[in-house]
Design an enzyme around this catalytic site. Structure first.
Site, short mmCIF file in Angstrom:
data_model
loop_
_atom_site.label_atom_id
_atom_site.label_comp_id
_atom_site.label_asym_id
_atom_site.label_seq_id
_atom_site.Cartn_x
_atom_site.Cartn_y
_atom_site.Cartn_z
N HIS A 1 -4.17 -4.65 -0.06
CA HIS A 1 -4.75 -3.64 -1.53
C HIS A 1 -3.58 -4.34 -2.18
O HIS A 1 -4.26 -4.24 -3.44
CB HIS A 1 -3.88 -2.23 -1.16
CG HIS A 1 -4.43 -1.66 0.15
ND1 HIS A 1 -5.54 -0.90 0.15
CD2 HIS A 1 -4.94 -1.39 2.12
CE1 HIS A 1 -6.31 -0.34 0.70
NE2 HIS A 1 -5.62 -0.72 2.34
N GLU B 1 0.64 -1.34 0.63
CA GLU B 1 0.09 0.29 0.09
C GLU B 1 0.86 0.96 -0.25
O GLU B 1 0.87 2.19 0.82
CB GLU B 1 -0.94 -0.06 1.46
CG GLU B 1 -1.72 1.33 1.18
CD GLU B 1 -2.82 1.05 2.53
OE1 GLU B 1 -2.44 0.03 3.05
OE2 GLU B 1 -4.02 1.84 2.57
#
Ligand SMILES: *[C@@H]1O[C@H](CO)[C@@H](O)[C@H](O)[C@H]1NC(C)=O
Ligand SMILES: *[C@@H]1O[C@H](CO)[C@@H](O)[C@H](O)[C@H]1NC(C)=O
Ligand SMILES: *[C@@H]1O[C@H](CO)[C@@H](O)[C@H](O)[C@H]1NC(C)=O
Ligand SMILES: *[C@@H]1O[C@H](CO)[C@@H](O)[C@H](O)[C@H]1NC(C)=O
Ligand SMILES: *[C@@H]1O[C@H](CO)[C@@H](O)[C@H](O)[C@H]1NC(C)=O
Ligand SMILES: *[C@@H]1O[C@H](CO)[C@@H](O)[C@H](O)[C@H]1NC(C)=O
Ligand SMILES: [Zn+2]
Length: 512
Positions: A383, A358
């Site tokens: 993510h 992320e």
């Protein structure tokens, strides 16, 4: 390159009539062939729609084309604008209304204290007579607590009952809106309010701390989670997995509950909800520690996670590390601890669900978290924003069936990307890499359920030709990549198919 992609390209090379198109019609055939191969590779490209689905797809694509034309005409395309500004336009969108109605399967990347509409929280929690507040002098934010007697003196905090304060201000509507604003990131000018990723993360952690004063009070805690399930259910999501820190939950007299009580409470609320709404498939919990913590803290948490997994084998799905990734410790810093369960004889069972990649960085320790997560056999990657920069890891993830959990609005609000057409996951969706779409912390940016994020993925990240097959594939994959046991999954799939049929009928007979 993935093996599937390599094969397709070989096939393409053989089937293109002539590399040098001699006639215009040869050229146009080659061109159509290439585009059709690309369409086939994208998420949903392998799904054949039946007659009814094709009819519904026509309705959907007519709406999509119309909205894209409007965007081209006006120069304003909601996924390109900041969500705080785009939200009213999204709510007006017919495509969004289609997506709201559509069964979406599961939301697999959520956090326990940012699930539920903040107006609900203010209405239900702060109207209780035992709710106290102060404007903390040290950090300038509100602070809440529940107490049966007057809370302990604090030089930074002049405690007052919320019910009395609300009356004194003379305008309850305005007062309640201020309470919501203290728990939300929404600001008039987000670029000015949050100039950097560090600034927005600091504010994010701040607003969660304010809300936690309300949410961690035992009766509110249970009602909040029940309402979360209701909001997702109402948004046509049938199952969720949520991450949580297992905080101490408190009672009016100040007594607190341990982690086992908290997991049991989530489980009980889930069971009650499924009893009340039998066409909901349930929820599971993923324990997450804060990645800024040190090695001995994490060793303790992993030991706790192993105990809870043994105690609640079907509800407690596994373990994760959360918090802003750039300044936190990389996974490799905790390697000894994270390898340990698998090194026991026999290996101890603790599935991982790591947040990884992320970040906007490439080649830094944080971005290498992607590699470590995959090598640690993570079940999914939270993510995976940076995954497209790692071709070998990407290929390995695909072979091992490890999807990424993509949360478009979160990525925009937390400043990884501005215009969602530039989201790197569009490259992965273009080649059918396993992806699930989720909402991360919807309450904090004023979203609700999963539809806002699905809308962004559909309009901006899947390409103009992403159609009903794309949406259906994302929904099916969310169930496929969940932590449900096989019998739970087949029941949930069956339920999904029923809901899907009803949805198709509804669109064809009632429109959007
Ligand atoms: C929350 O508040 C609403 C509106 O006041 C009310 O209808 C509902 O019963 C409350 N729910 C809980 C769990 O307190
Ligand atoms: C607020 O709650 C307290 C405690 O129950 C009560 O004594 C007080 O009258 C309430 N205030 C208002 C304005 O309702
Ligand atoms: C209370 O505040 C709201 C929003 O700030 C405002 O629209 C409304 O007019 C106010 N009501 C009164 C009675 O002043
Ligand atoms: C937080 O609440 C306080 C007290 O009601 C208010 O003065 C302040 O404006 C609120 N903060 C925001 C960002 O709205
Ligand atoms: C790790 O952090 C905890 C506080 O979270 C602290 O009590 C402990 O001393 C630290 N241990 C080491 C080895 O630094
Ligand atoms: C990951 O799974 C593979 C295949 O089951 C196994 O050989 C390997 O030891 C596992 N790695 C870890 C770190 O548990
Ligand atoms: Zn997250």
């Amino acid at each position: 390159m993935t093996p599937v992609l390599a094969l397709q390209l070989m096939f393409l090379a053989c089937t293109l009539p002539h590399v040098k198109a001699e006639t215009k019609s040869d050229f146009l055939n080659a061109r159509a062939n290439l585009l059709s191969l690309e369409h086939g590779l994208k998420t949903g490209g392998d799904l054949a729609l039946n007659d009814m689905e094709r009819a519904v797809n026509k309705v959907l694509m007519a709406l999509k084309v119309k909205e894209l034309e409007t965007a081209l005409g006006s120069g304003s395309f909601p996924p390109s604008a900041h969500f705080f500004h785009a939200k009213p336009a999204i709510e007006q969108s017919k495509v969004f209304q289609f997506i709201r109605k559509m069964p979406k399967g599961a939301a697999l990347h959520l956090h326990d204290d940012s699930l539920t509409d903040l107006s609900w929280l203010v209405k239900n929690a702060t109207y209780q007579p035992d709710c106290f507040m102060c404007l903390n002098r040290q950090h300038g934010m509100l602070q809440f607590t529940f107490s049966g007697s007057w809370p302990a003196q604090d030089p930074n905090c002049n405690w007052r009952r919320v019910n009395n304060t609300r009356i004194e201000t003379g305008n309850a509507t305005k007062f309640d809106a201020e309470l919501v604003a203290n728990m939300s990131l929404i600001r008039e000018d987000p670029k000015m309010a949050y100039p950097t990723q560090a600034a927005v993360w600091k504010a994010f952690e701040g607003v969660l701390t304010v809300a936690n004063g309300l949410i961690f009070y035992s009766p509110v805690f249970k009602a909040y989670f029940y309402e979360a399930l209701r909001e997702f259910y109402e948004d046509n999501v049938q199952y969720i997995e949520l991450r949580g820190l297992l905080p101490q939950i408190y009672e009016l007299d100040g007594t607190t509950h341990d982690e086992e009580w908290v997991v049991a409470a989530y489980k009980e609320v889930t069971e009650q909800f499924v009893k009340d709404y039998p066409d909901f498939s349930g929820a599971k919990f993923i324990y997450s520690s804060i990645r800024a913590f040190n090695q001995s803290d994490i060793a303790k948490d992993v030991a706790k996670a192993l105990k809870l997994r043994a105690k609640f084998p079907s509800f407690f799905a596994g373990y994760d590390l959360v918090g802003q990734e750039d300044p936190g410790h990389p996974l490799v810093y905790f390697l000894d601890t994270l390898l340990q369960p698998g090194q026991q004889k026999p290996p101890l069972d603790l599935p991982y669900f790591f947040h990884a990649g992320e970040t906007d960085w490439e080649g830094m320790a944080v971005d290498n978290n992607i590699v470590d997560a995959i090598l640690l056999n993570t079940t999914r990657i939270g993510h995976g924003f940076a995954l497209a920069k790692h071709p070998v890891a990407m290929d390995l993830a695909r072979k091992k069936g490890i999807p990424i959990e993509v949360c478009p609005i979160s990525n925009q609000v937390l400043k990884l990307v501005d215009d969602l057409r530039d989201h790197p996951v569009s490259f992965l969706l273009a080649q059918g890499h396993p992806v699930v779409i989720s909402a991360d912390d919807p309450s904090v940016w004023g979203a609700k359920g999963l539809s806002y994020d699905f809308y962004q993925a559909f309009m901006a990240m899947g390409g103009v030709d992403a159609d009903l097959a794309f949406l259906k594939k994302l929904a099916l994959d969310s169930l496929r990549y969940s932590s449900m046991a096989e019998d739970e999954r087949s029941k949930a799939m069956e339920l999904f198919q029923q809901k899907w049929k009803l949805f198709l009928h509804d669109v064809l007979s009632n429109g959007i």
